[in-house]
Write a protein that holds these residues in place. Sequence first.
Motif, PDB file in Angstrom:
ATOM      1  N   LEU A   1       0.840  -1.195   0.000  1.00 42.08           N
ATOM      2  CA  LEU A   1       0.000   0.000   0.000  1.00 42.08           C
ATOM      3  C   LEU A   1       0.875   1.245   0.000  1.00 42.08           C
ATOM      4  N   ALA A   2       0.775   2.051  -1.059  1.00 38.81           N
ATOM      5  CA  ALA A   2       1.482   3.330  -1.137  1.00 38.81           C
ATOM      6  C   ALA A   2       0.676   4.340  -0.331  1.00 38.81           C
ATOM      7  N   VAL A   3       1.245   4.806   0.766  1.00 38.24           N
ATOM      8  CA  VAL A   3       0.536   5.690   1.691  1.00 38.24           C
ATOM      9  C   VAL A   3       1.012   7.124   1.501  1.00 38.24           C
ATOM     10  N   THR A   4       0.056   8.047   1.435  1.00 35.13           N
ATOM     11  CA  THR A   4       0.361   9.466   1.266  1.00 35.13           C
ATOM     12  C   THR A   4      -0.330  10.254   2.381  1.00 35.13           C
ATOM     13  N   ALA A   5      -0.277  11.571   2.277  1.00 36.48           N
ATOM     14  CA  ALA A   5      -0.945  12.428   3.249  1.00 36.48           C
ATOM     15  C   ALA A   5      -2.420  12.640   2.903  1.00 36.48           C
ATOM     16  N   VAL A   6      -2.904  11.971   1.868  1.00 29.84           N
ATOM     17  CA  VAL A   6      -4.304  12.091   1.455  1.00 29.84           C
ATOM     18  C   VAL A   6      -5.129  11.029   2.170  1.00 29.84           C
TER      19      VAL A   6
ATOM     20  N   CYS B   1      -0.068   9.399   6.020  1.00 28.66           N
ATOM     21  CA  CYS B   1       1.207   9.931   6.514  1.00 28.66           C
ATOM     22  C   CYS B   1       1.003  11.395   6.916  1.00 28.66           C
ATOM     23  N   ASP B   2       2.004  11.940   7.614  1.00 31.06           N
ATOM     24  CA  ASP B   2       1.983  13.371   7.915  1.00 31.06           C
ATOM     25  C   ASP B   2       2.064  14.159   6.614  1.00 31.06           C
TER      26      ASP B   2
ATOM     27  N   TYR C   1      -0.623  -9.146   9.098  1.00 30.60           N
ATOM     28  CA  TYR C   1       0.751  -8.796   9.468  1.00 30.60           C
ATOM     29  C   TYR C   1       1.092  -7.534   8.691  1.00 30.60           C
ATOM     30  N   MET C   2       1.483  -6.470   9.393  1.00 27.16           N
ATOM     31  CA  MET C   2       1.800  -5.194   8.764  1.00 27.16           C
ATOM     32  C   MET C   2       3.263  -4.841   9.005  1.00 27.16           C
ATOM     33  N   GLU C   3       3.917  -4.303   7.982  1.00 25.97           N
ATOM     34  CA  GLU C   3       5.277  -3.819   8.134  1.00 25.97           C
ATOM     35  C   GLU C   3       5.425  -2.510   7.365  1.00 25.97           C
ATOM     36  N   ASN C   4       5.954  -1.498   8.044  1.00 20.85           N
ATOM     37  CA  ASN C   4       6.243  -0.234   7.388  1.00 20.85           C
ATOM     38  C   ASN C   4       7.586  -0.395   6.691  1.00 20.85           C
ATOM     39  N   VAL C   5       7.551  -0.610   5.380  1.00 23.09           N
ATOM     40  CA  VAL C   5       8.774  -0.809   4.604  1.00 23.09           C
ATOM     41  C   VAL C   5       9.226   0.488   3.936  1.00 23.09           C
ATOM     42  N   GLY C   6       8.574   1.581   4.272  1.00 23.13           N
ATOM     43  CA  GLY C   6       8.926   2.885   3.716  1.00 23.13           C
ATOM     44  C   GLY C   6       9.806   3.690   4.651  1.00 23.13           C
ATOM     45  N   ALA C   7       9.911   4.991   4.362  1.00 24.47           N
ATOM     46  CA  ALA C   7      10.844   5.865   5.075  1.00 24.47           C
ATOM     47  C   ALA C   7      10.192   6.781   6.110  1.00 24.47           C
ATOM     48  N   ASN C   8       8.847   6.786   6.190  1.00 26.13           N
ATOM     49  CA  ASN C   8       8.171   7.717   7.091  1.00 26.13           C
ATOM     50  C   ASN C   8       7.102   7.016   7.930  1.00 26.13           C
TER      51      ASN C   8
ATOM     52  N   THR D   1       5.350  10.462   2.258  1.00 23.89           N
ATOM     53  CA  THR D   1       4.828   9.210   1.722  1.00 23.89           C
ATOM     54  C   THR D   1       5.578   8.049   2.361  1.00 23.89           C
ATOM     55  N   SER D   2       5.002   6.864   2.277  1.00 25.25           N
ATOM     56  CA  SER D   2       5.655   5.659   2.779  1.00 25.25           C
ATOM     57  C   SER D   2       4.960   4.456   2.159  1.00 25.25           C
ATOM     58  N   THR D   3       5.414   3.261   2.503  1.00 22.71           N
ATOM     59  CA  THR D   3       4.815   2.032   1.985  1.00 22.71           C
ATOM     60  C   THR D   3       4.508   1.083   3.130  1.00 22.71           C
ATOM     61  N   LEU D   4       3.285   0.597   3.148  1.00 21.76           N
ATOM     62  CA  LEU D   4       2.844  -0.362   4.155  1.00 21.76           C
ATOM     63  C   LEU D   4       2.656  -1.708   3.467  1.00 21.76           C
ATOM     64  N   GLN D   5       3.418  -2.707   3.904  1.00 22.89           N
ATOM     65  CA  GLN D   5       3.266  -4.055   3.366  1.00 22.89           C
ATOM     66  C   GLN D   5       2.322  -4.822   4.269  1.00 22.89           C
ATOM     67  N   LEU D   6       1.280  -5.389   3.677  1.00 20.43           N
ATOM     68  CA  LEU D   6       0.238  -6.103   4.422  1.00 20.43           C
ATOM     69  C   LEU D   6       0.145  -7.535   3.934  1.00 20.43           C
TER      70      LEU D   6
END
Length: 89
Positions: A9-14, A73-74, A29-36, A78-83
């Motif tokens: 899941l590509a997560v943004t501030a929207v 995200c704030d 199972y969730m893992e934040n594989v992004g930078a934020n 942006t960041s990526t959530l792996q589910l």
Amino acid sequence: MAAAQTIQLAVTAVSGTHAAFSPVVDKVYMENVGANRIYFEVDATATTSHFFLEPGETFTLGVDGVANIHGICDATLTSTLQLTGVAQW
């Protein structure tokens, strides 16, 4: 045995960014594989006052009938959530 569903899941501030499981799952199972930092909510729109995962953090959720995981995200980040979700068998 039930098949696992994996979603990036590509997560943004929207608000409204979400991943849908079909069929619904009972363990995620969730893992934040992004930078934020990512704020998340189950089956409802996420806000920055909800649960959050820092980059590299993981979380396992066991609840009956999860259909959607929402993320945000704030501002401007942006960041990526792996589910990975699995239905009971």
